[in-house]
Design an enzyme around this catalytic site. Structure first.
Site, PDB file in Angstrom:
ATOM      1  N   GLU A   1      -5.459  -8.426  -0.462  1.00 40.18           N
ATOM      2  CA  GLU A   1      -6.187  -8.104   0.774  1.00 40.18           C
ATOM      3  C   GLU A   1      -7.636  -7.897   0.392  1.00 40.18           C
ATOM      4  OE1 GLU A   1      -4.667  -5.175   3.540  1.00 40.18           O
ATOM      5  OE2 GLU A   1      -2.604  -5.676   2.997  1.00 40.18           O
TER       6      GLU A   1
ATOM      7  N   GLU B   1       0.827  -1.225   0.000  1.00 42.47           N
ATOM      8  CA  GLU B   1       0.000   0.000   0.000  1.00 42.47           C
ATOM      9  C   GLU B   1       0.856   1.267   0.000  1.00 42.47           C
ATOM     10  OE1 GLU B   1      -3.094  -0.265   3.022  1.00 42.47           O
ATOM     11  OE2 GLU B   1      -4.098  -1.833   1.869  1.00 42.47           O
TER      12      GLU B   1
HETATM   13  O1  AHR Z   1      -5.150  -5.912   6.886  1.00 44.23           O
HETATM   14  C1  AHR Z   1      -4.982  -4.801   7.709  1.00 44.23           C
HETATM   15  C2  AHR Z   1      -4.263  -3.652   7.026  1.00 44.23           C
HETATM   16  O2  AHR Z   1      -5.061  -3.203   5.977  1.00 44.23           O
HETATM   17  C3  AHR Z   1      -2.961  -4.004   6.340  1.00 44.23           C
HETATM   18  O3  AHR Z   1      -1.862  -3.951   7.196  1.00 44.23           O
HETATM   19  C4  AHR Z   1      -2.837  -2.937   5.302  1.00 44.23           C
HETATM   20  O4  AHR Z   1      -2.129  -3.359   4.192  1.00 44.23           O
HETATM   21  C5  AHR Z   1      -4.264  -2.556   5.004  1.00 44.23           C
HETATM   22  O5  AHR Z   1      -4.474  -1.195   5.063  1.00 44.23           O
END
Ligand code: AHR
Length: 499
Positions: A292, A173
């Site tokens: 994610e 990210e």
């Molecule tokens: O999954 C939780 C957080 O969400 C992770 O660390 C990040 O990559 C995202 O913002």
């Protein structure tokens, strides 16, 4: 009663079912690792301190590839801290989650834990606050067989065989201002390209994931992917997508239709990647690592300031308790990932244990399945062969967030001798009757039909009531003359296995 009809034809193949679609994510965050996977004092712990009750649940979940060790955590991580004798490992501050990291679990331990669960390791490297050399060092430590300083160090630390990690994430990210060392698209694209090129000098067959946007709502969404890929296209194999959904302001209808947004996200990233590829006259296609995805009550966490003021080790963070409606959405998002298997070739449910997770644990106590565990586990178990694109005739409804949404959504998979159909009913009040023409699949028998639903769509599994919500057999399913008929309760997720 709303009625829908679905046609399935074995010729309408999207792509193979990819086992990596059922990936998950373990971050050094909250109790994801400590008192989640690892708790040496727990009665079920093995010699290495791993909770075997959790291992059993992970195996039942059917997750495949596991992304590790972050997440935001990776952007402040020195991988060297987490190897070698445990009593020499430093305690560090993790700025992203404002907690202490003991480094008692590192790459070698985690790789051994993955073996217990039959999973593949997907490693993230810190490109945010470190450089190319530490990434190459980690690659050497992890993958080089022997005879070099770092491969011999791994052997001296007790791991003779290389970990042979194939998938690597180039940071996390990097577009987010919350990320330690966040960057502009141009800055990150250049660093990612150089890091990727160097890693491929060591091993040209690595599969490298460049960071896409951390959400489709980011102001730079689209431009970020284009700019980053203009730099890194020739050196990487995947671009990442991250998406979290939640119910906003009691608008359950919109929440249940979250998969529409995921579809739109995938369309946009594929179009952007292909645009860059065509401009470069490249024959190569960049696929998506949706590394994610989940339901996450992020707004509530942000509003409650769920960040520690004191520096603690393994605090309770992001321990969302999931409802029936959340499980229906998770099941539907997984259906979408399957349906897009032509370009989404890897995905990671974020996360695995305790932290926005399908599995919860209590220190010294039990481990249990959240509602969201069930659609994931059943889909992973039943999906095989090829993904089949269904033709769905369904009523629709209007949503405030996603426009017109189908009441019924579906996807199917088919193998030589078995098939599976996955369905959701998004209607808030009414059961729906669905007919499915399965003649094109050559199926003649229902092996299993299970539905997850509840008269209380906000029912949850908790420490006190661990099996409040479980899927149950759907007795309405019948199959006659090649047509399957089933009744789907309101706000429900269903799987049907066929032979
Ligand atoms: O999954 C939780 C957080 O969400 C992770 O660390 C990040 O990559 C995202 O913002």
């Amino acid at each position: 009663m709303p009625r829908a009809h679905i046609e399935l034809d074995k010729q309408a193949v999207v792509a193979p079912v990819r086992r990596r679609t059922f990936g998950a994510f373990v971050e050094h965050l909250g109790r994801g690792v400590y008192t989640g996977l690892y708790e040496p004092e727990h009665p079920s712990a093995n010699d290495e301190g791993f909770r075997m009750d959790v291992v059993e649940l992970v195996r039942e979940l059917g997750s495949t590839t596991v992304r590790y060790p972050g997440g935001n955590f990776v952007s402040g991580f020195r991988w060297e801290d987490s190897i070698g004798p445990r009593d020499k490992r430093p305690v560090r501050r993790d700025l992203s989650w404002h907690s202490l990291e003991s480094n008692q679990v590192g790459l070698d331990e985690f790789a051994r834990w993955l073996k217990l669960t039959d999973s593949e390791l997907m490693l993230s490297v810190n490109v945010a606050t470190r450089g190319i050399l530490p990434a190459l060092d980690l690659l050497e430590y992890a993958n080089h067989p022997s005879g070099t300083a770092l491969s011999d160090l791994r052997i001296a630390n007790g791991t003779r065989e290389p970990h042979n990690v194939r998938m690597w994430c180039l940071g996390n990210e990097m577009d987010g201002p919350w990320q330690t060392g966040f960057m502009t698209a141009d800055g990150y694209g250049k660093i990612a390209a150089r890091t990727a090129a160097a890693m491929k000098m060591a091993d040209k067959d690595l599969e490298l994931v460049v960071c896409g946007s951390s959400g489709s709502g980011m102001p730079t969404f689209g431009d970020w992917e284009r700019t980053v890929l203009e730099h890194a296209y020739d050196h990487v194999d995947y671009v990442s997508c991250h998406a979290y959904y939640q119910e906003h302001d009691g608008d359950l209808g919109s929440f249940l239709a979250s998969a529409i947004d995921m579809d739109y996200f995938i369309d946009t990233v594929v179009a952007t990647a292909d645009h860059v590829g065509y401009k470069k006259r490249s024959n190569k296609k960049i696929n998506i690592s949706f590394d994610e995805w989940n339901v996450w009550y992020l707004k509530e966490h942000q509003e409650s300031g769920d960040v520690n003021d004191v520096w603690r080790h393994a605090p309770r963070q992001l321990e969302d308790k999931y409802t029936v409606a959340d499980a229906v959405v998770v099941g539907n998002l997984l259906m979408t990932l399957l349906r897009r298997s032509d370009r989404v070739t890897s995905a990671s449910l974020a996360q695995l244990v305790n932290v926005i997770a399908p599995i919860m644990t209590e220190p010294g106590g039990p481990a249990w399945r959240q509602t969201t565990f069930h659609p994931f586990s059943i889909t992973s178990r039943l999906a095989s062969g090829e993904v089949i694109r269904p033709v769905i005739e369904t009523p629709t409804y209007e949503t405030a967030r996603h426009g017109e949404a189908s009441v019924i959504d579906a996807v199917a998979t088919a193998d030589e001798d078995r098939a599976a159909v996955f369905l959701v009913n998004r209607d808030l009040r009414e059961a729906a009757q669905v007919t499915i023409d399965v003649r094109g699949l050559g199926s003649s028998r229902i092996a299993e039909a299970v539905t997850l639903a509840d008269s209380d769509v906000y029912a949850k599994n908790t420490l006190a009531d661990q099996n409040r919500v479980t899927p149950s057999a759907n007795p309405s399913a019948t199959l006659a003359d090649g047509v399957l008929t089933i009744e789907l309760p309101p706000v429900s997720w269903t799987a049907i296995a066929l032979r």
